[in-house]
Write a protein that holds these residues in place. Structure first.
Motif, mmCIF file in Angstrom:
data_model
loop_
_atom_site.group_PDB
_atom_site.id
_atom_site.type_symbol
_atom_site.label_atom_id
_atom_site.label_comp_id
_atom_site.label_asym_id
_atom_site.label_seq_id
_atom_site.Cartn_x
_atom_site.Cartn_y
_atom_site.Cartn_z
ATOM 1 N N TRP A 21 24.822 33.559 -8.197
ATOM 2 C CA TRP A 21 23.394 33.135 -8.392
ATOM 3 C C TRP A 21 23.011 33.530 -9.846
ATOM 4 C CZ3 TRP A 21 19.571 37.145 -8.815
ATOM 5 C CH2 TRP A 21 18.112 36.348 -9.286
ATOM 6 N N TYR A 41 27.685 25.956 -10.830
ATOM 7 C CA TYR A 41 26.741 26.995 -10.766
ATOM 8 C C TYR A 41 25.432 26.262 -10.369
ATOM 9 C CZ TYR A 41 25.362 25.315 -15.305
ATOM 10 O OH TYR A 41 24.682 24.331 -16.404
ATOM 11 N N ASP A 42 24.450 26.913 -10.160
ATOM 12 C CA ASP A 42 23.017 26.353 -9.824
ATOM 13 C C ASP A 42 23.093 25.762 -8.249
ATOM 14 O OD1 ASP A 42 20.511 25.685 -9.522
ATOM 15 O OD2 ASP A 42 20.318 24.776 -11.340
ATOM 16 N N TYR A 43 23.169 26.642 -7.257
ATOM 17 C CA TYR A 43 23.322 25.989 -5.927
ATOM 18 C C TYR A 43 21.795 25.569 -5.314
ATOM 19 C CZ TYR A 43 27.669 28.108 -6.931
ATOM 20 O OH TYR A 43 28.877 28.443 -7.865
ATOM 21 N N MET A 66 27.554 34.727 -4.853
ATOM 22 C CA MET A 66 27.038 33.412 -3.967
ATOM 23 C C MET A 66 28.107 32.222 -4.213
ATOM 24 S SD MET A 66 24.447 34.120 -2.174
ATOM 25 C CE MET A 66 23.071 35.273 -2.142
ATOM 26 N N GLU A 150 16.542 28.383 -7.213
ATOM 27 C CA GLU A 150 17.886 28.255 -6.706
ATOM 28 C C GLU A 150 18.079 29.603 -5.398
ATOM 29 O OE1 GLU A 150 22.336 29.525 -8.178
ATOM 30 O OE2 GLU A 150 20.852 29.905 -9.416
ATOM 31 N N LEU A 151 17.473 30.693 -5.598
ATOM 32 C CA LEU A 151 17.473 31.706 -4.444
ATOM 33 C C LEU A 151 16.839 31.331 -3.423
ATOM 34 C CD1 LEU A 151 18.756 34.335 -4.401
ATOM 35 C CD2 LEU A 151 16.633 35.352 -4.677
ATOM 36 N N ILE A 154 19.367 28.593 -1.561
ATOM 37 C CA ILE A 154 20.628 29.293 -1.190
ATOM 38 C C ILE A 154 20.087 30.053 0.344
ATOM 39 C CG2 ILE A 154 22.029 31.580 -1.252
ATOM 40 C CD1 ILE A 154 22.225 30.655 -4.314
#
Length: 216
Positions: A21, A41-43, A66, A150-151, A154
């Motif tokens: 993350w 990256y960057d989910y 993550m 992003e968080l 997730i």
């Protein structure tokens, strides 16, 4: 999900590295050993452009933090013949009382995220102020709002989407202040990882990640 080649030289081997993350290409820009290297990256979403993996004979998957969950969700659907998969400091169920980050900790990180709390998170991630200071020299170039989004994503996605990947090797970071080591061990035992290795390092350990990414 964002994708960026860190190295693309026409090798017949591609390593897909799913970062943690809050990351981007900056902390990994000099990880250029081995074959070609594709950073994910960057989910904020898990959309993956399958054309990025065309033309290779061999594929490896490495994932950290993550990224272990993201890879567990994405890779099984790509139809690639994976020669090796390695998970580091993460699980396929990232928000979990038993198998990941406790929900109260995850929610607190999201709710209280600001520049000050991010600096505190990175100290815990790196295992102390000295290591965090080194990390800051190559820190991701992302703003707080992008990290918060992003968080949040997730948390929402992982509540309904659990990874189904069986890892060939899982590396448990025993001094981890982000993903508890006991949760990592429990999750990889549950998921049937081939080999579970315990190492005495914090959540982010540059040398360990470099060795795994570059297949040393």
């Amino acid at each position: 999900m964002k994708a960026q080649y860190i190295k693309r030289t026409g090798s017949d081997t591609l390593t897909l590295f799913f970062a943690g993350w809050g990351m981007d290409s900056v902390p990994f820009a000099d990880h250029t050993g081995g074959g070609d290297l594709l950073l994910l990256y960057d989910y904020t979403d898990l959309t993956f452009d399958t054309e990025l993996t065309d033309g290779y004979r061999h594929y490896r998957v490495a994932a950290w933090s993550m990224g272990v969950w993201a890879a567990s969700c994405v890779v099984p659907g790509l139809g690639l013949d994976i020669s090796e998969s390695v998970a580091v400091a993460g699980t396929s169920t990232p928000v979990s009382e038993r198998f990941g980050i406790p929900p109260v900790i995850f929610d607190g990180t999201l709710t209280g995220l600001n520049d000050r709390s991010l600096a505190s998170f990175r100290r815990r991630m790196c295992g102390g102020a000295a290591a965090a200071s080194v990390f800051e020299r190559c820190a991701p170039e992302r703003d707080i709002e992008s990290l918060r989004e992003e968080l949040r994503s997730i948390g929402e996605m992982s509540a309904v989407k659990t990874g189904s990947m069986r890892w060939d090797r899982a590396v448990v970071t025993m001094r981890d202040a982000i993903f508890p080591a006991g949760a990592q061990i429990a999750a990889h035992t549950r998921d049937g990882a081939g080999i579970v290795t315990e190492i005495d390092v914090p959540h982010y350990h540059r040398e360990t990640l470099r060795d795994i990414i570059e297949d040393r």
